[in-house]
Design an enzyme around this catalytic site. Structure first.
Site, PDB file in Angstrom:
ATOM      1  CG  ASP A   1      14.855   2.763  32.462  1.00 36.64           C
ATOM      2  OD1 ASP A   1      15.043   1.524  32.457  1.00 36.64           O
ATOM      3  OD2 ASP A   1      13.858   3.300  31.960  1.00 36.64           O
TER       4      ASP A   1
ATOM      5  CG  ASP B   1       9.827  22.038  37.747  1.00 39.06           C
ATOM      6  OD1 ASP B   1       9.639  22.994  36.960  1.00 39.06           O
ATOM      7  OD2 ASP B   1       9.306  20.918  37.600  1.00 39.06           O
TER       8      ASP B   1
ATOM      9  CG  HIS C   1      13.262   3.825  27.696  1.00 36.04           C
ATOM     10  ND1 HIS C   1      13.436   4.862  26.805  1.00 36.04           N
ATOM     11  CD2 HIS C   1      12.270   4.226  28.519  1.00 36.04           C
ATOM     12  CE1 HIS C   1      12.592   5.843  27.076  1.00 36.04           C
ATOM     13  NE2 HIS C   1      11.871   5.468  28.119  1.00 36.04           N
ATOM     14  CG  LEU C   2      13.245  -2.806  30.448  1.00 41.74           C
ATOM     15  CD1 LEU C   2      13.961  -3.981  31.108  1.00 41.74           C
ATOM     16  CD2 LEU C   2      12.036  -3.314  29.673  1.00 41.74           C
TER      17      LEU C   2
ATOM     18  CB  ALA D   1      13.926  11.939  32.770  1.00 42.71           C
ATOM     19  NE  ARG D   2      11.867  10.948  26.417  1.00 39.38           N
ATOM     20  CZ  ARG D   2      10.951  10.179  26.960  1.00 39.38           C
ATOM     21  NH1 ARG D   2      11.279   9.440  28.018  1.00 39.38           N
ATOM     22  NH2 ARG D   2       9.715  10.144  26.501  1.00 39.38           N
TER      23      ARG D   2
ATOM     24  CD  GLU E   1      16.581   4.961  25.278  1.00 41.18           C
ATOM     25  OE1 GLU E   1      15.440   4.649  24.864  1.00 41.18           O
ATOM     26  OE2 GLU E   1      16.757   5.561  26.333  1.00 41.18           O
TER      27      GLU E   1
END
Length: 332
Positions: free
Chosen positions: A266, A182, A290-291, A242-243, A271
């Site tokens: 996810d 990061d 995406h749950l 995340a994305r 989507e």
């Protein structure tokens, strides 16, 4: 008396508010509820916002546009009962008016972190493929279906924000070694988290499990590309809650076809995931729509924590979940 306008559709109120939090919010001021089983339109919001001190929003709420702001003569706070505030803040003019903004990332992040752990354990213990073989009448007692223990592994976290920090707490009992990438986290902060900072490629090559928690910004677009995917060690686990845009999906598909490693996904670039997506039928993939962050518990947590945050705001106390203008820039 202060006025609070709640955009949440009438038929969804009980999804977010417990009886206790409903009583608590009524004590904070005059509450105007959305009478419809749908979000307000922008015109309806514009007509209702005059004289309003606080607007409560959620997913698919009408955005607070420049036109809406023209009528927001008393507005001091926007309380967003969802994650990213980008969809309801198409303009940064709200900050120039001194209006403060809250979101519910923490309430959602608690659930996301549990989903990360669940995906790691499900993939490591081969839960789904074993269940499928058992359901088909088989007896999957072979090396291919043996468990991959989490205890003592090296876990690499790409992004050390709020969700990653919740994941760290959940991983502590497993005695894992934690690596982190990061650019915005300094070594002292990382040490306090129990994380060793590493360059991205070093993190990938050294980790048994890689979990993505970076924001979607131009700098992170497909940050996990063909080269990075080729560095993932055989038998490893890749998690993305995340994305979808963080990964080059075409390159990911090609690597997963080699059956070298496992993936818990996810989120996806597009989507909902197309019905014919190869991700749906890969034996080394768990795919979810995406749950990770939204469920009955997290919705009620959102409501409870937001009412508490409103109490802090009205009592002129410090806020836990404020979104500053500079934070808005890295939200999706």
């Amino acid at each position: 008396m202060r006025k609070i306008l709640v955009q949440i559709p009438h038929n969804q109120v009980e999804l977010f508010f417990t009886p206790e939090s409903l009583e608590a919010i009524k004590l904070l001021g005059e509450v105007e509820w959305n009478p419809h089983d749908r979000p307000f339109t922008e015109e309806e919001l514009k007509a209702r916002i005059q004289g309003v001190d606080t607007v409560i929003t959620t997913w698919r709420s009408a955005p607070i546009t420049d036109e809406v702001l023209k009528n927001a003569d008393q507005l001091k706070l926007v309380a967003h009962m969802a994650g990213s505030v980008k969809p309801i803040l198409p303009t940064t003019a709200i900050y120039r008016k001194g209006i403060r903004v809250l979101n519910s990332n923490y309430a959602i992040g608690v659930s996301v972190s549990e989903s990360v752990l669940a995906l790691i354990l499900a993939l490591g213990h081969r839960i789904i493929p074993v269940d499928r073989v058992m359901g088909a009448g088989g007896h999957p007692k072979s090396a291919a279906y043996e468990s991959y223990e989490l205890r003592g592994r090296t876990v690499g976290l790409v992004g050390l924000g709020m969700v990653a920090r919740e994941v760290i707490q959940l991983l502590k009992p497993f005695g894992v070694r934690l690596l982190g990438f990061d650019p915005f986290v300094n070594p002292e902060t990382a040490r306090n988290l129990g994380v060793e900072l590493k360059p991205l490629h070093d993190l990938i090559t050294q980790s048994h499990i890689i979990s993505l928690h970076a924001p979607k910004v131009p700098e992170t677009f497909q940050m996990i590309g063909k080269e990075e995917l080729s560095l993932i060690r055989d038998g490893a686990i890749l998690i993305n809650t995340a994305r979808g845009d963080l990964i080059d999906e075409e390159a990911l598909i090609e690597e997963l076809k080699k059956a070298r490693f496992y993936a818990g996904l996810d989120v996806f670039t597009v989507e909902p995931l197309s019905a014919d997506s190869v991700f749906r039928n890969m034996s080394n993939v768990i795919a979810r729509p995406h749950l990770a962050g939204v469920n009955p518990d997290s919705r009620l947590r959102i409501g409870t924590l937001m009412v508490q945050e409103l109490q802090h705001f009205y009592n002129e106390e410090s806020l836990r979940f404020e979104v500053k203008e500079e934070q808005l820039a890295i939200m999706t």
